[in-house]
Each structure stands twice: as C-alpha cells, then as structure tokens.
Motif scaffolding. Structure first.
Motif, PDB file in Angstrom:
ATOM      1  N   UNK A  47      46.088  86.435  93.541  1.00 15.08           N
ATOM      2  CA  UNK A  47      45.297  86.315  94.427  1.00 15.08           C
ATOM      3  C   UNK A  47      43.537  86.470  93.768  1.00 15.08           C
ATOM      4  N   UNK A  48      43.513  87.773  93.478  1.00 17.58           N
ATOM      5  CA  UNK A  48      41.488  88.384  93.049  1.00 17.58           C
ATOM      6  C   UNK A  48      41.825  86.996  91.800  1.00 17.58           C
ATOM      7  N   UNK A  49      41.906  86.619  90.836  1.00 20.48           N
ATOM      8  CA  UNK A  49      41.525  86.318  89.838  1.00 20.48           C
ATOM      9  C   UNK A  49      41.616  84.850  89.752  1.00 20.48           C
ATOM     10  N   UNK A  50      42.184  84.095  90.710  1.00 21.14           N
ATOM     11  CA  UNK A  50      42.276  82.751  91.228  1.00 21.14           C
ATOM     12  C   UNK A  50      40.568  82.967  92.205  1.00 21.14           C
ATOM     13  N   UNK A  51      40.819  83.774  92.798  1.00 24.64           N
ATOM     14  CA  UNK A  51      38.908  83.511  93.604  1.00 24.64           C
ATOM     15  C   UNK A  51      38.144  83.783  92.308  1.00 24.64           C
ATOM     16  N   UNK A  52      38.002  84.602  91.107  1.00 22.06           N
ATOM     17  CA  UNK A  52      37.367  84.905  90.701  1.00 22.06           C
ATOM     18  C   UNK A  52      36.610  83.904  89.762  1.00 22.06           C
ATOM     19  N   UNK A  53      37.938  83.112  89.519  1.00 24.67           N
ATOM     20  CA  UNK A  53      37.673  81.960  88.613  1.00 24.67           C
ATOM     21  C   UNK A  53      37.176  80.954  89.642  1.00 24.67           C
ATOM     22  N   UNK A  54      37.724  80.716  90.895  1.00 24.44           N
ATOM     23  CA  UNK A  54      37.027  79.385  91.360  1.00 24.44           C
ATOM     24  C   UNK A  54      35.234  79.953  91.341  1.00 24.44           C
ATOM     25  N   UNK A  55      34.860  81.341  91.914  1.00 27.83           N
ATOM     26  CA  UNK A  55      33.302  81.988  91.658  1.00 27.83           C
ATOM     27  C   UNK A  55      32.843  81.300  90.588  1.00 27.83           C
ATOM     28  N   UNK A  56      33.578  81.562  89.219  1.00 23.30           N
ATOM     29  CA  UNK A  56      32.693  81.623  87.535  1.00 23.30           C
ATOM     30  C   UNK A  56      32.614  80.030  87.996  1.00 23.30           C
ATOM     31  N   UNK A 115      36.323  89.995  94.807  1.00 29.60           N
ATOM     32  CA  UNK A 115      38.651  88.925  94.443  1.00 29.60           C
ATOM     33  C   UNK A 115      39.507  89.733  94.503  1.00 29.60           C
ATOM     34  N   UNK A 116      39.366  89.835  93.256  1.00 29.18           N
ATOM     35  CA  UNK A 116      39.932  91.839  93.254  1.00 29.18           C
ATOM     36  C   UNK A 116      40.112  92.836  93.706  1.00 29.18           C
ATOM     37  N   UNK A 117      39.397  93.237  93.874  1.00 28.31           N
ATOM     38  CA  UNK A 117      38.576  94.493  94.925  1.00 28.31           C
ATOM     39  C   UNK A 117      40.069  94.940  96.079  1.00 28.31           C
ATOM     40  N   UNK A 118      38.973  93.127  96.862  1.00 27.63           N
ATOM     41  CA  UNK A 118      39.904  93.074  98.541  1.00 27.63           C
ATOM     42  C   UNK A 118      41.498  93.371  98.343  1.00 27.63           C
ATOM     43  N   UNK A 119      41.747  92.248  97.353  1.00 27.24           N
ATOM     44  CA  UNK A 119      42.730  92.117  96.951  1.00 27.24           C
ATOM     45  C   UNK A 119      44.027  93.456  96.496  1.00 27.24           C
ATOM     46  N   UNK A 120      43.514  93.502  95.720  1.00 26.09           N
ATOM     47  CA  UNK A 120      43.793  95.370  94.944  1.00 26.09           C
ATOM     48  C   UNK A 120      44.258  96.562  96.566  1.00 26.09           C
TER      49      UNK A 120
END
Length: 235
Positions: free
Chosen positions: A54-63, A162-167
C-alpha cells in the motif's frame, strides 16, 4: 474451650472455602479462554507485506502526480550506476523491515538487523568520502549539493507518508514493547521506501549526494516516528 467437634467444623469450613476459591479460579480461567482463537501463522509478515504494498503504491502515485518520471528513465535502466543508486535504499528497506518485524514482537532479538542496517550506510559514506577526496577541490561542494539539495529531503519526507501510515497500522495490530524504537524503525522503513520510489524522479547520480541528502530524507520520518511511537503504538 473448643471441642473436637468445633475443630472438625472449622476444618470442614476451611476445606469448603478452598474448594470454592479453586472453583472460582477455574471459572475465571475458563472465562478468559472463551472466544480465543489461534493467531494465524505469519501474521506479522502478512501485515507488513500489505503495508509495504500500500505504501509503495501510494508513494508511486504521488511521484507521478507531483513530480513526474525523469525522461531518460529508459537509458537509466541500462546504466550500472543507476542500479547501484537503487541498491542503497533497497538495502536499507530490507534491513529496516527486519528491524520493524522484530521490534513488533516482545523478546525478539534485533541485533543482527541493526548490523545489517549499518552496512549500506557505512558503505555509502565511505565511498562518498573517497569520491570527495579524489575529486578536484573546486568540484567537491557540487558533488555534495548536486542540483536539487534544496528540495530533496522535503520530497522524500512527503513521499514517505503513505508507507509511514501503513507501517504504523501494521505495527499497531502487533505487540511492540519499545514504542520509541518501534516508531523510529517504522519511520526509517517508510523513508527508505520513499527514497526508492524517488529514484523515478531524482536526477542526482553522485554518491556524496546520496550519502547526505538521501540519508537526511530517511532521517526525517525516523525522528517523527520516534516522537509519535509512544502515542500511536501503545497497547
């Protein structure tokens, strides 16, 4: 004067009292055990796998939405230095994930995971020092600052959200007993994954730059995680 009958009565009463306590203890234990189901195997791995996805997906979308992808990415994919650049945050992700999974369980030893984390950091700093010493004096500052030092740390911190929240969600469902360390480890993991995603945009290709600004970018969510850990990870 107490008679033999009185003594026998008292003994009988004490026996009944002890039996009653034992019965209540058994009932209490039975009540506590009611509704307990076995913990699914590999629950920690499943939670953190979902969190990282989820974090990777969210961060990639943000990039893609905030910064875009560098135009020469096809050429970068066949450049060895680019993969060395990727290897640095990837190694930190692996080591910090190992730390996070260990500090989420009471009594787990994270010593080797901390050593594994120190290795990529030490390597990048040693190589950065060698590059700076070997470079002409007029180029050394440029090797460290690059062209994006003003925004690099902030960009990484933003992408770590995103990863911060998910972790933190994943850790909250487990049993961390050291919330400061657990929160810091969660922040470090989110920062390292943010750096990994940031590679899609960042054009900097010098090791001294990575050793300073990428590490600072990881440090920001690490500090935030250490501060928020006692508040968000309490049982």
């Amino acid at each position: 004067m107490r008679t033999t009958r009185d003594v026998a009565f008292d003994q009988a009463a004490l026996s009944v009292s002890i039996s009653g306590v034992a019965m209540k203890t058994r009932e209490f234990v039975s009540m506590l055990a009611t509704g307990i189901v076995p913990t699914p195997p590999h629950v920690a791995a499943l939670r953190f796998s979902a969190a990282l996805f989820l974090g990777l997906t969210g961060a990639a979308c943000m990039v893609v939405a905030l910064y875009g992808v560098r135009g020469d990415m096809p050429q970068m994919l066949v450049t060895p230095l680019f993969w060395i650049k990727v290897a640095f945050p990837l190694a930190v992700v692996g080591a910090s994930l190992s730390i996070v999974m260990r500090v989420s369980r009471p009594g787990a030893d994270a010593t080797m995971a901390w050593i594994a984390l120190a290795i990529p950091l030490a390597l990048v700093w040693v190589v950065a020092l060698v590059v700076i010493v070997a470079a002409p004096a007029t180029l050394r500052l440029q090797l460290v600052l690059g062209n994006t030092w003003q925004v690099c740390t902030m960009n990484i911190a933003v992408l770590s959200v995103p990863t911060f929240i998910a972790v933190f969600w994943a850790m909250k469902g487990l049993a961390p007993t050291q919330p400061v360390i657990a929160g810091a480890a969660a922040g470090l993991l989110s920062g390292a994954q943010a750096v990994l995603v940031y590679m899609l945009y960042c054009v900097e290709m010098t090791v001294p730059f990575w050793g300073v600004w990428y590490v600072l970018g990881m440090l920001v969510p690490t500090v935030v995680g250490a501060v928020l850990g006692p508040r968000l990870l309490r049982w």
